[in-house]
Design an enzyme around this catalytic site. Sequence first.
Site, PDB file in Angstrom:
ATOM      1  CE  LYS A  56      59.904 -44.933 -41.637  1.00  0.00           C
ATOM      2  NZ  LYS A  56      60.128 -46.319 -41.221  1.00  0.00           N
ATOM      3  CE  LYS A  82      62.757 -47.436 -41.826  1.00  0.00           C
ATOM      4  NZ  LYS A  82      61.761 -49.302 -41.514  1.00  0.00           N
TER       5      LYS A  82
HETATM    6  C1  PBG Z   1      59.984 -51.446 -40.142  1.00  0.00           C
HETATM    7  C2  PBG Z   1      58.877 -49.494 -40.224  1.00  0.00           C
HETATM    8  C3  PBG Z   1      59.628 -48.864 -38.969  1.00  0.00           C
HETATM    9  C4  PBG Z   1      58.917 -47.361 -39.796  1.00  0.00           C
HETATM   10  C5  PBG Z   1      58.028 -48.216 -40.842  1.00  0.00           C
HETATM   11  N1  PBG Z   1      58.772 -49.099 -40.856  1.00  0.00           N
HETATM   12  C6  PBG Z   1      60.464 -48.928 -38.018  1.00  0.00           C
HETATM   13  C7  PBG Z   1      61.883 -48.677 -37.938  1.00  0.00           C
HETATM   14  O1  PBG Z   1      62.381 -49.063 -39.107  1.00  0.00           O
HETATM   15  O2  PBG Z   1      62.320 -49.108 -37.296  1.00  0.00           O
HETATM   16  C8  PBG Z   1      58.483 -46.115 -39.091  1.00  0.00           C
HETATM   17  C9  PBG Z   1      57.276 -45.472 -39.193  1.00  0.00           C
HETATM   18  C10 PBG Z   1      57.292 -44.792 -38.158  1.00  0.00           C
HETATM   19  O3  PBG Z   1      58.170 -44.069 -37.349  1.00  0.00           O
HETATM   20  O4  PBG Z   1      56.499 -44.228 -38.304  1.00  0.00           O
HETATM   21  N2  PBG Z   1      60.622 -51.275 -40.423  1.00  0.00           N
END
Ligand code: PBG
Length: 354
Positions: free
Chosen positions: A277, A222
Site C-alpha cells: 500500500k 505500507k
Molecule cells: C490507517 C489507514 C490509512 C489508510 C488505511 N488505513 C491511513 C494512514 O495510514 O494514514 C489509507 C487508505 C486510503 O488512503 O485509502 N492506518
Amino acid sequence: MPFNGKVRDAAPSAPAQAAPAQAGPAFPTTRMRRNRRTDWSRRLTQENVLTPADFIWPIFVREGDNLQEPVEAMPGVVRYSCDTVADAVGEAKDLGIPVVAIFPFIEPDLKDARGSISIQEDNLVCRAIQAIKAAHPGIGVQCDVALDPFTSHGHDGVLDENGEIINDDTVDVLCQQALIQAQAGCDVISPSDMMDGRIGAVRHALDTHDFGHVQILAYSAKYASAFYGPFREAVGSASTLGTASKATYQMNPANTDEALREVALDIAEGADMVMVKPGMPYLDVIRRVKDRFGMPTYGYQVSGEYSMIQAGALNGWIDGEKCMMESLMAFKRAGADGVLSYFSVEAAKVLKRG
Ligand code: PBG
C-alpha cells in the site's frame, strides 16, 4: 585447452548477446499484431483476468441514522450509518464481492490520546460489524487494527511525552482492538499501523482467546504516502494529524528491499495474507513480493489514487470507466491476488454487464 587439438580463432570475440526469450525467426515471420487482430484472438491470448472475487471494498461508517453522507475529497464515496451499511454491503455481496473492509469516522469529542474508544466493545466498528453480519452472514468482514481514527493526535499509536510513538504499548492496545473486533464477528483482522511485532502479538492474542479461525491480512509494506490524503478526510484524521508525518513507522517510498524484509517478518509472525500500500505507484513492490513469497498478496488502490481518477473523469479529461478497469487490471498483472478499491462496486457492475 580444447582436447581435440583444434585451437580457437584468436580474433576478439563478439560481445556476449543476451539469449532471446524465445528462439525463432523475427520480423517479418514473427508479427506480434497477428494475435491482436480479432476480438476472439485477443480474448484467447489474454494473460490476466479481473473478476468481482478480486475485490475488497473499503467502506466508511459513522454514527447517525439513515446516512449516506458524501466524502468531499472522494466523489462517489459516502459514509454510512449502521442502519444503511447493511443494504450497501448486500449490493456488493450480490455482485460477487467477497469481503468489505470497515473504516470508522469517530466523533471528535470521543477521541483521546490513547484512542480508548477503539477498545470499547460497543464502539462504532463493532456495531457496524454486527449489523453487516446479521444481515449478510456470507460476506467476509475485514477491519483495520490501528489507532489513527480514534486518537486525538491522528497517529496510529500511543505517544510518549516527547511525541514518539511507543511501539510495544501500542501493540498491546492493538491486540485488545483485534479481540473486540473478532468478538463482534470480524473475519479478517488487518493491522495497518506498521508497529514492529504486531502480527505475532495479534495472532497470539486471537489464538489464546478462541479466535484461531480469524484471518490476518497484514498491511506489510505500507509506505508513508501522500496518497492517503482523502482517506484522512473521510475518517476525520486529517484535522487531528495536521502536518505531522508518519515516517517513523510507515516505510520510505524509496525502498523495496525493506518491503521484502517487512513481508518476511509478517509471514513468520503468522500473517495469512499480505498487502502492499499504496497500489498503482508501488506495483513493482507487489511483483517482487509475489515472486519472492508466493503468498496471497493484495494491493490497496488508496484514496488518492481513486480521487485522481475521479477528478480526471469528472473534468472530462479521461474516460473514468476505462481508466478504472485498466487500473484494476494492472494490479492483477503485477501479481496481486486482489485489490482493495473504492471502485469495487462500480467495477463489479461493469464486469457483470460484460
Ligand atoms: C490507517 C489507514 C490509512 C489508510 C488505511 N488505513 C491511513 C494512514 O495510514 O494514514 C489509507 C487508505 C486510503 O488512503 O485509502 N492506518
